[in-house]
Design a protein around this motif. Sequence first.
Motif, short mmCIF file in Angstrom:
data_model
loop_
_atom_site.label_atom_id
_atom_site.label_comp_id
_atom_site.label_asym_id
_atom_site.label_seq_id
_atom_site.Cartn_x
_atom_site.Cartn_y
_atom_site.Cartn_z
N GLY A 116 -7.34 -2.02 -3.48
CA GLY A 116 -7.18 -3.21 -4.31
C GLY A 116 -6.40 -4.31 -3.62
O GLY A 116 -5.83 -4.12 -2.54
N TRP A 117 -6.37 -5.47 -4.26
CA TRP A 117 -5.72 -6.64 -3.69
C TRP A 117 -5.12 -7.49 -4.81
O TRP A 117 -5.76 -7.73 -5.83
CB TRP A 117 -6.73 -7.45 -2.90
CG TRP A 117 -6.24 -8.76 -2.36
CD1 TRP A 117 -5.43 -8.96 -1.29
CD2 TRP A 117 -6.56 -10.07 -2.87
NE1 TRP A 117 -5.20 -10.30 -1.09
CE2 TRP A 117 -5.89 -11.00 -2.05
CE3 TRP A 117 -7.34 -10.52 -3.92
CZ2 TRP A 117 -5.98 -12.38 -2.25
CZ3 TRP A 117 -7.43 -11.90 -4.12
CH2 TRP A 117 -6.76 -12.79 -3.30
N VAL A 118 -3.88 -7.89 -4.63
CA VAL A 118 -3.16 -8.66 -5.65
C VAL A 118 -3.01 -10.11 -5.20
O VAL A 118 -2.63 -10.38 -4.06
CB VAL A 118 -1.76 -8.05 -5.90
CG1 VAL A 118 -0.98 -8.90 -6.90
CG2 VAL A 118 -1.88 -6.62 -6.41
N GLN A 119 -3.31 -11.03 -6.13
CA GLN A 119 -3.15 -12.46 -5.86
C GLN A 119 -2.10 -13.03 -6.81
O GLN A 119 -2.29 -13.06 -8.02
CB GLN A 119 -4.47 -13.20 -6.04
CG GLN A 119 -4.37 -14.69 -5.70
CD GLN A 119 -5.66 -15.44 -5.99
OE1 GLN A 119 -6.23 -15.29 -7.07
NE2 GLN A 119 -6.11 -16.24 -5.04
N SER A 146 -6.30 -8.79 -14.55
CA SER A 146 -4.95 -9.35 -14.51
C SER A 146 -3.94 -8.23 -14.73
O SER A 146 -4.16 -7.34 -15.55
CB SER A 146 -4.80 -10.43 -15.59
OG SER A 146 -3.47 -10.90 -15.66
N ILE A 147 -2.83 -8.26 -13.98
CA ILE A 147 -1.80 -7.24 -14.14
C ILE A 147 -0.43 -7.89 -14.34
O ILE A 147 -0.18 -9.00 -13.88
CB ILE A 147 -1.74 -6.27 -12.94
CG1 ILE A 147 -1.48 -7.02 -11.64
CG2 ILE A 147 -3.03 -5.48 -12.83
CD1 ILE A 147 -1.33 -6.11 -10.42
N ALA A 148 0.44 -7.19 -15.06
CA ALA A 148 1.77 -7.70 -15.40
C ALA A 148 2.71 -7.63 -14.19
O ALA A 148 2.46 -6.88 -13.23
CB ALA A 148 2.34 -6.89 -16.55
N PRO A 149 3.79 -8.41 -14.22
CA PRO A 149 4.76 -8.41 -13.11
C PRO A 149 5.27 -7.02 -12.74
O PRO A 149 5.49 -6.74 -11.55
CB PRO A 149 5.89 -9.30 -13.64
CG PRO A 149 5.21 -10.24 -14.58
CD PRO A 149 4.15 -9.42 -15.25
N THR A 154 5.25 -2.57 -8.59
CA THR A 154 4.94 -1.18 -8.24
C THR A 154 3.91 -1.10 -7.13
O THR A 154 4.03 -0.30 -6.20
CB THR A 154 4.44 -0.41 -9.48
OG1 THR A 154 5.44 -0.43 -10.50
CG2 THR A 154 4.10 1.02 -9.12
N ARG A 155 2.89 -1.94 -7.22
CA ARG A 155 1.79 -1.86 -6.26
C ARG A 155 2.11 -2.50 -4.92
O ARG A 155 1.65 -2.04 -3.87
CB ARG A 155 0.54 -2.54 -6.84
CG ARG A 155 -0.13 -1.76 -7.96
CD ARG A 155 -1.40 -2.45 -8.44
NE ARG A 155 -2.09 -1.66 -9.44
CZ ARG A 155 -2.91 -0.65 -9.18
NH1 ARG A 155 -3.17 -0.33 -7.92
NH2 ARG A 155 -3.49 0.02 -10.15
N THR A 156 2.89 -3.59 -4.94
CA THR A 156 3.05 -4.37 -3.71
C THR A 156 4.49 -4.57 -3.26
O THR A 156 4.71 -4.95 -2.11
CB THR A 156 2.43 -5.77 -3.91
OG1 THR A 156 3.25 -6.51 -4.83
CG2 THR A 156 1.02 -5.68 -4.44
#
Length: 218
Positions: A116-119, A146-149, A154-156
């Motif tokens: 996955g990739w977060v923007q 969309s994901i919460a802060p 946690t992911r990045t």
Amino acid sequence: DTVVIGAGFTGAALAYHWGQHRPDGRSLVILEMDDPASGSSGRNEGLVVMGRYFMMVRETVRQNLDRVRPDLTGPERLRLAEQFADRYCRAAYRNADLIEETIRRESFECDYARAGWVQRRGAAEQEALSESVRLATTSGHADWTSIAPEEVLTRTGMRVQHNAGFSVAAASWHPAKWVWCLLENALQNGGVQLFTRTRVKGLTDTGDDYRVETSRGT
């Protein structure tokens, strides 16, 4: 028999597939003015991202249709733009699968991971993010969400104040290593030669073939 100009993403991929299906007795030459993947192919972000482009592609196409297709009504132009964006995203998903299949089959070592990739998106971009997620989801491209802060952290490890976009099926890799793996495979298959530090200076159509002028000769 075939000359490829440039040893980046496109040239390396062409050489790889040509090597996989090489006609008997045919040869291919790759001409690169520097080293393989020394340009933008080796310096980009190294991402395969899909569904988030639905809204961007739709809006880009719609704006152009407003200019070049005045014969269509507004709803017709929007529908055509959405059809184009849908095909674009489906092709991107298929492309990502083909890339992964190739890496697994050939055992390419290019730091590939599909996690996955977060923007990151700021306060002023939240409405646009929500709309892009809604459009992607309703069009069947649920990869973009969309994901919460808290989940972003946690992911990045990034600390953000607002929701971020998340491309669930996105992959990352080392772009230069990908090019090098493609070229190595092509060269091993035979019939393929690579000439680096060979700048193409001119191309002339002689009728039956082409004359390619390089810094090292014709």
